[in-house]
Design a protein around this motif. Structure first.
Motif, PDB file in Angstrom:
ATOM      1  N   SER A 145      27.092  16.099  52.555  1.00  0.00           N
ATOM      2  CA  SER A 145      27.334  15.180  51.438  1.00  0.00           C
ATOM      3  C   SER A 145      26.269  15.280  50.363  1.00  0.00           C
ATOM      4  N   ARG A 146      25.123  15.944  50.660  1.00  0.00           N
ATOM      5  CA  ARG A 146      24.049  16.069  49.695  1.00  0.00           C
ATOM      6  C   ARG A 146      23.705  17.537  49.548  1.00  0.00           C
ATOM      7  N   PRO A 147      23.932  18.123  48.352  1.00  0.00           N
ATOM      8  CA  PRO A 147      23.691  19.557  48.179  1.00  0.00           C
ATOM      9  C   PRO A 147      22.233  19.954  48.326  1.00  0.00           C
ATOM     10  N   ASP A 148      21.311  19.057  47.962  1.00  0.00           N
ATOM     11  CA  ASP A 148      19.887  19.367  48.058  1.00  0.00           C
ATOM     12  C   ASP A 148      19.326  18.824  49.367  1.00  0.00           C
ATOM     13  N   ASN A 149      18.438  19.588  49.974  1.00  0.00           N
ATOM     14  CA  ASN A 149      17.796  19.133  51.197  1.00  0.00           C
ATOM     15  C   ASN A 149      16.888  17.942  50.922  1.00  0.00           C
ATOM     16  N   SER A 150      16.874  16.983  51.832  1.00  0.00           N
ATOM     17  CA  SER A 150      15.904  15.901  51.782  1.00  0.00           C
ATOM     18  C   SER A 150      14.705  16.316  52.620  1.00  0.00           C
ATOM     19  N   VAL A 151      13.516  16.065  52.104  1.00  0.00           N
ATOM     20  CA  VAL A 151      12.300  16.498  52.785  1.00  0.00           C
ATOM     21  C   VAL A 151      11.443  15.290  53.116  1.00  0.00           C
ATOM     22  N   LEU A 152      11.081  15.149  54.380  1.00  0.00           N
ATOM     23  CA  LEU A 152      10.159  14.127  54.834  1.00  0.00           C
ATOM     24  C   LEU A 152       8.875  14.808  55.273  1.00  0.00           C
ATOM     25  N   ARG A 153       7.738  14.197  54.939  1.00  0.00           N
ATOM     26  CA  ARG A 153       6.450  14.779  55.287  1.00  0.00           C
ATOM     27  C   ARG A 153       5.592  13.760  56.023  1.00  0.00           C
ATOM     28  N   MET A 154       4.944  14.203  57.078  1.00  0.00           N
ATOM     29  CA  MET A 154       3.941  13.405  57.761  1.00  0.00           C
ATOM     30  C   MET A 154       2.637  14.174  57.665  1.00  0.00           C
ATOM     31  N   ARG A 155       1.691  13.660  56.871  1.00  0.00           N
ATOM     32  CA  ARG A 155       0.450  14.376  56.598  1.00  0.00           C
ATOM     33  C   ARG A 155      -0.725  13.707  57.305  1.00  0.00           C
ATOM     34  N   LEU A 156      -1.606  14.512  57.870  1.00  0.00           N
ATOM     35  CA  LEU A 156      -2.832  14.011  58.478  1.00  0.00           C
ATOM     36  C   LEU A 156      -3.916  14.011  57.402  1.00  0.00           C
ATOM     37  N   GLU A 157      -4.107  12.861  56.776  1.00  0.00           N
ATOM     38  CA  GLU A 157      -5.030  12.761  55.645  1.00  0.00           C
ATOM     39  C   GLU A 157      -6.476  12.898  56.125  1.00  0.00           C
ATOM     40  N   GLY A 158      -7.233  13.726  55.391  1.00  0.00           N
ATOM     41  CA  GLY A 158      -8.638  13.912  55.714  1.00  0.00           C
ATOM     42  C   GLY A 158      -8.878  14.804  56.919  1.00  0.00           C
ATOM     43  N   SER A 159      -7.826  15.433  57.434  1.00  0.00           N
ATOM     44  CA  SER A 159      -8.003  16.307  58.604  1.00  0.00           C
ATOM     45  C   SER A 159      -8.609  17.633  58.178  1.00  0.00           C
ATOM     46  N   ARG A 160      -9.024  18.416  59.140  1.00  0.00           N
ATOM     47  CA  ARG A 160      -9.570  19.734  58.873  1.00  0.00           C
ATOM     48  C   ARG A 160      -8.701  20.781  59.546  1.00  0.00           C
ATOM     49  N   ALA A 161      -8.930  22.031  59.182  1.00  0.00           N
ATOM     50  CA  ALA A 161      -8.150  23.109  59.809  1.00  0.00           C
ATOM     51  C   ALA A 161      -8.381  23.084  61.304  1.00  0.00           C
TER      52      ALA A 161
END
Length: 210
Positions: free
Chosen positions: A114-130
């Motif tokens: 029903s939606r031509p464009d993908n919906s993107v959800l992000r969960m980011r670890l703020e202040g994390s390091r590699a």
């Protein structure tokens, strides 16, 4: 003993991740046997099991059972060996979504007819390091093969699948472990003795409502 703080990335469920409706099993119609096979069947009628009748459709109850069974299926993570962008460390594919794990994000790409464009959800670890290491745990039986066959993207084959992915030392003394099932991505923060759990900060992006 390490302390675990468990959180659920429940946005995947509420934003409409669909469940795989398992296809029904179709049985072929019995063909007219040849004369030699007919003779064998007449002389040994139980030598070959009869072919079951073709099943027309699944009942609503059967559909619910299949959906519930699939929803409880564990997520399967595959390491990125060139099949996707180099930023991705591990990925997981499901019906209606693809999950990408980068150094500091879990990115859920939702697909819908029903939606031509993908919906993107992000969960980011703020202040994390590699992370010090990114490793798959609990190897599963399946393998993936990508037969691309065009330059500069060669075929990628025999990719293992894992039930969990561990990111070591994303914060000082803190690991994060991703796992879950088809309804939700779950993650644990594993805090070493003496480490400070207050440094953990999770930011959700791309959601409109819970």
């Amino acid at each position: 003993m390490r302390n675990c703080t468990r959180a659920w990335f429940g946005y995947a469920a509420v934003m409409g991740v669909t469940f795989l409706s398992l296809g029904m099993l179709l049985y072929p119609r019995a063909a007219t046997p040849s004369r030699s096979l007919q003779s064998a069947l007449e002389s040994r009628p139980h030598a070959i099991a009869p072919i079951p009748p073709q099943k027309e459709a699944l009942s609503p109850q059967e559909r619910r059972q299949y959906r519930n069974a699939f929803a409880a299926t564990p997520l399967s993570f595959e390491p990125n060996q060139g099949q996707v962008d180099a930023q991705v460390k591990y990925l997981s594919r499901g019906d209606g979504y693809t999950l990408f794990l980068t150094n500091d994000e879990a990115v859920l790409s939702l697909r819908s007819a029903s939606r031509p464009d993908n919906s993107v959800l992000r969960m980011r670890l703020e202040g994390s390091r590699a992370p010090k290491n990114v490793t798959g745990e609990h190897e599963l039986g399946g393998k993936s093969n990508y037969l691309i066959g065009t330059k500069p993207n060669p075929d990628v084959t025999d990719i293992p699948h894992f039930g969990r992915v561990r990111y070591e030392e994303v914060y000082p003394g803190v690991d994060v472990v991703y796992y879950g099932n088809q309804r939700k991505l779950e993650y644990d923060f594993v805090v070493a003795p003496g480490a400070d759990p207050s440094v953990v900060k999770v930011v959700q992006e791309g959601t409109e409502k819970v």
